[in-house]
Motif scaffolding. Sequence first.
Motif: not given
Length: 453
Positions: A155, A327, A392
């Motif tokens: 992430y 993130i 993602s």
Amino acid sequence: MSSPPMEPWLLENGSIKQLTRTTNGYGRTAHNMSSSSLRKKSEMTLISKLPSSLLKVLLSNIHEVIFGTKLSFLFIAVPVAVAAHHFRMSQPWIFSMSLVGLIPLAERVSFLTEQIAFYTGATVGGLLNATCGNATELIIGIFALLQHKIDVVKYSLLGSILSNLLLVLGSALLCGGLANISTYQTFDRKQSDVNISLLLLALLCNVMPLLYKYGAANDQNPAADVSNADTATLYLSRACSIVMLLAYFAYLAFQLWTHNDIFESQEEEEEADLDTRQDESPVIGLWGGIIWLTGMTALIALLSEYLVDTIEDASTSWGLPLSFISIILLPIVGNAAEHAGAIIFSLKNKLDITLGVALGSATQIAVFVVPLSVIVGWIINVDMDLDFSLVSTGSLSLGILVTAITLHDGTSHYLKGLVLLLCYVVIGASFLITNLPFDNTKNDPAGSQSANQ
């Protein structure tokens, strides 16, 4: 101090170029010109009057390294984080102070690698700057891998790419477009085309393990061995990582030797002002730079360890998903200094420098730091792969696609920046409201053993 010899050079984040020989000193790359926008001019009248030469050198180095940046006031967070950890204060407080402390440290690493660049040869310096270009993300990733927190690694690296492509570039184009609203803004497409092609290669290498995993899970062929899908995905990820590293080294050679003219900034030659030229000669010695760089890297490693240790507690205390913190927050802090510099040069209508920073950093993370994390996991026997989950990988795909379309015509205006920025807001919101499940069997070896019993 005698001036170091003039020679070709390359600098941080993969933005490599042949330095022009000028009467004022060394030419500058996009990234280092961006970083220099946060530096302060040093006034050392009192230090120069000291009788002891050793004390004079020591104090001048401290003055240049610690107080030579506009972010120097943030250094207070470093001892506060260490003290908070030593006295066992709340985990979210340690996480916050470590996060803030990494901002000036990352900028100073850029400064120190530039100083060392004045003394070393092109090849050695290029490898040094390529390694230190994203030292913060790399060190955080290594500590997370050592603690088997694979999802934090994935992430945070994904967030670094997205923040460079959408947040940094979007903010820079928006601010630059508004500041130069009556000016027709253009930039050289050749550099962006090279970076976009490498980003698409990295995207392919990330998509293939994901497609294989889902294909194996949904294969109706009785002969399909679905039970070995994870192992096959891991092997495919390692093979793709080797391919990306080969592409990255070819990228370095492309910029350093064969096509370095593509990465030369015309704006630098034509419009460089006194503020951007003040650091064109070294202000500290070679060994001083090496010692300071080692110390700053050690501090980054220490704060990175604190971050990895406390990120779950911070997530729980703040009520934020771990995926959102990894993130959004970690990448913004790790690249805050160069991000600010990119926006400053966009305000000056120097888009080639801005693109060199944002795209160069995203490319280095995508085709160097990500595959290197997979290889490091392979070495330490941690199953780090390129399966970044469907959400993602989809976010990464759309981010690269929107960026490529935005830059395809070599022009810029504020609406393009606004679109990129809003795309980042939507992606950030999706991770904020969705607490993605983490693979506890990967992150916790003990949990894996108990699950098998």
